[in-house]
Motif scaffolding. Sequence first.
Motif, mmCIF file in Angstrom:
data_model
loop_
_atom_site.group_PDB
_atom_site.id
_atom_site.type_symbol
_atom_site.label_atom_id
_atom_site.label_comp_id
_atom_site.label_asym_id
_atom_site.label_seq_id
_atom_site.Cartn_x
_atom_site.Cartn_y
_atom_site.Cartn_z
ATOM 1 N N GLU A 29 0.803 -1.220 0.000
ATOM 2 C CA GLU A 29 0.000 0.000 0.000
ATOM 3 C C GLU A 29 0.835 1.268 0.000
ATOM 4 N N CYS A 30 2.086 1.168 0.480
ATOM 5 C CA CYS A 30 2.883 2.373 0.738
ATOM 6 C C CYS A 30 4.022 2.526 -0.275
ATOM 7 N N LYS A 31 4.301 3.756 -0.633
ATOM 8 C CA LYS A 31 5.341 4.044 -1.637
ATOM 9 C C LYS A 31 6.749 3.923 -1.063
ATOM 10 N N GLY A 32 6.944 4.350 0.185
ATOM 11 C CA GLY A 32 8.260 4.311 0.810
ATOM 12 C C GLY A 32 8.136 4.012 2.285
ATOM 13 N N MET A 33 9.283 3.763 2.933
ATOM 14 C CA MET A 33 9.251 3.393 4.343
ATOM 15 C C MET A 33 10.285 4.193 5.134
ATOM 16 N N ALA B 295 13.193 -5.773 -0.943
ATOM 17 C CA ALA B 295 12.858 -6.819 -1.921
ATOM 18 C C ALA B 295 11.501 -6.553 -2.555
ATOM 19 N N ASN B 296 10.608 -5.895 -1.812
ATOM 20 C CA ASN B 296 9.313 -5.474 -2.349
ATOM 21 C C ASN B 296 9.423 -4.199 -3.178
ATOM 22 N N ASN B 297 10.659 -3.745 -3.355
ATOM 23 C CA ASN B 297 10.976 -2.519 -4.101
ATOM 24 C C ASN B 297 10.395 -1.268 -3.428
ATOM 25 N N VAL B 298 10.347 -1.307 -2.097
ATOM 26 C CA VAL B 298 9.924 -0.154 -1.309
ATOM 27 C C VAL B 298 11.177 0.571 -0.806
ATOM 28 N N PRO B 299 11.451 1.794 -1.266
ATOM 29 C CA PRO B 299 12.634 2.529 -0.828
ATOM 30 C C PRO B 299 12.567 2.884 0.658
ATOM 31 N N ILE B 300 13.732 3.082 1.248
ATOM 32 C CA ILE B 300 13.855 3.278 2.692
ATOM 33 C C ILE B 300 14.484 4.638 3.002
ATOM 34 N N LEU B 301 13.899 5.331 3.981
ATOM 35 C CA LEU B 301 14.550 6.470 4.618
ATOM 36 C C LEU B 301 14.812 6.031 6.058
ATOM 37 N N ALA B 302 16.082 5.747 6.383
ATOM 38 C CA ALA B 302 16.410 5.072 7.631
ATOM 39 C C ALA B 302 17.078 6.005 8.633
ATOM 40 N N ARG C 76 20.699 3.462 -4.239
ATOM 41 C CA ARG C 76 19.529 2.982 -4.994
ATOM 42 C C ARG C 76 18.385 2.587 -4.057
ATOM 43 N N CYS C 77 18.729 2.300 -2.783
ATOM 44 C CA CYS C 77 17.734 1.810 -1.829
ATOM 45 C C CYS C 77 16.992 2.938 -1.132
ATOM 46 N N GLY C 78 17.553 4.144 -1.149
ATOM 47 C CA GLY C 78 16.927 5.263 -0.468
ATOM 48 C C GLY C 78 17.966 6.164 0.146
ATOM 49 N N SER C 79 17.718 6.569 1.401
ATOM 50 C CA SER C 79 18.623 7.494 2.072
ATOM 51 C C SER C 79 18.541 7.265 3.577
ATOM 52 N N SER C 80 19.330 8.036 4.344
ATOM 53 C CA SER C 80 19.334 7.897 5.795
ATOM 54 C C SER C 80 19.466 9.265 6.447
ATOM 55 N N PHE C 81 19.181 9.298 7.756
ATOM 56 C CA PHE C 81 19.294 10.544 8.507
ATOM 57 C C PHE C 81 19.783 10.241 9.914
ATOM 58 N N ILE C 82 20.406 11.245 10.545
ATOM 59 C CA ILE C 82 21.015 11.051 11.854
ATOM 60 C C ILE C 82 20.041 11.369 12.979
ATOM 61 N N ASP C 83 19.288 12.457 12.842
ATOM 62 C CA ASP C 83 18.359 12.917 13.876
ATOM 63 C C ASP C 83 17.199 13.645 13.197
ATOM 64 N N PHE D 40 13.674 12.696 -0.519
ATOM 65 C CA PHE D 40 13.245 11.297 -0.536
ATOM 66 C C PHE D 40 11.876 11.161 -1.194
ATOM 67 N N LEU D 41 10.933 12.027 -0.819
ATOM 68 C CA LEU D 41 9.591 11.977 -1.412
ATOM 69 C C LEU D 41 9.639 12.267 -2.899
ATOM 70 N N LYS D 42 10.490 13.196 -3.289
ATOM 71 C CA LYS D 42 10.649 13.513 -4.713
ATOM 72 C C LYS D 42 11.163 12.278 -5.464
ATOM 73 N N GLY D 43 12.124 11.582 -4.850
ATOM 74 C CA GLY D 43 12.648 10.366 -5.464
ATOM 75 C C GLY D 43 11.597 9.279 -5.592
ATOM 76 N N LEU D 44 10.712 9.182 -4.591
ATOM 77 C CA LEU D 44 9.625 8.202 -4.668
ATOM 78 C C LEU D 44 8.720 8.487 -5.854
ATOM 79 N N ASN D 45 8.335 9.741 -6.005
ATOM 80 C CA ASN D 45 7.398 10.123 -7.066
ATOM 81 C C ASN D 45 8.023 10.043 -8.452
ATOM 82 N N GLU D 46 9.342 10.125 -8.505
ATOM 83 C CA GLU D 46 10.030 10.061 -9.797
ATOM 84 C C GLU D 46 10.602 8.673 -10.078
ATOM 85 N N ASN D 47 10.284 7.696 -9.216
ATOM 86 C CA ASN D 47 10.797 6.324 -9.354
ATOM 87 C C ASN D 47 12.322 6.303 -9.477
#
Length: 327
Positions: free
Chosen positions: A209-213, A231-238, A269-276, A287-294
């Motif tokens: 149901e969700c575009k990213g996680m 593996a479900n091709n759901v990008p991650i912001l960790a 290719r998997c997404g991005s990360s943040f510290i705080d 990250f959201l822009k990347g989701l919408n632009e595949n």
Amino acid sequence: MIHIYFKKPPTKDKYIYGDRFILSILRRLLRGKKTSGVEKVFTNLCKSFDKIGISYRKNSDFAEIKSTDQIIVLGTGKLALEGYKQPNKIIAGIALMNHPLEWPNLTTEYPIAKYLQHSDWAQDIYIPYYGEKIADTWFSGIDTDLWKPLEKNKKTEILIYNKIRWNSSFWNENLRHPILNFLTENKISFKEIVYGSYKESEYKALLGECKGMIFLCEHESQGFACCEAMANNVPILAWNQGYCLDPNFINWNDGKPLPATSIPFFHSRCGSSFIDFKDFEGKITKFLKGLNENAYNPREYIFENLTLAKSGKRMIEIINEVYNTEL
């Protein structure tokens, strides 16, 4: 013959004698059958060997082991090796203990040739105790047939995976709640799932149901949930603050900071990360822009690095090294 062992500690009674059986049945009825991360390591190794055509036996009696057999023990706690009296070398891991100080004499008590961890930062904890020759890495493969993209219209922007384990009141106040407020105020649709409180089918449905996680976890040696989402091709912001926050590990390390990561298997290719949270505010828009632009393709990364077949072949490399054989 390869023998693979996985033993869980026995369930103890909680209130009265024998209630462990009743409580187990009730939990299964209410929550469904759940597989722990450690048990999934065992299950996925079996799947890996099936995938590459390697024969093995599961949980046979130690007395049935022959002198030419290869032994892999992936159980939990000291019970996993209880009664082992054979001279055969053992490839052990991933969670016989939480820290090597819980079992400092493991390699003298049993013929341990390898003690495995999934990733480098976790392996680094074991090297000072067991040595570089014994401490080694092996990743658990992801079942890409089970975890695959669902063909459906995704209406929710973000799935929040909440696996905050320590000092939760602090991190809720300073990280999770600010993130939830940010998403709400900016009308970014989201759903949340909490580690340990869901069925696998529920998680798979939410990934569909969700575009990213957004992945909220202090650190992971591999991170099954994160890898399964990819593996479900759901990008991650960790959330990846960079250190081990387990208070036990901090004590074991004499209070010194211990480098760690929540995304040991990851790529741009998997997404991005943040510290705080401040860093999150600077990363979420991109990250959201990347989701919408595949712009991301985490499933491709999984296929290149973490498949069942690749995991099985890595274990065969370890077996060949330990037993000086060619399987």
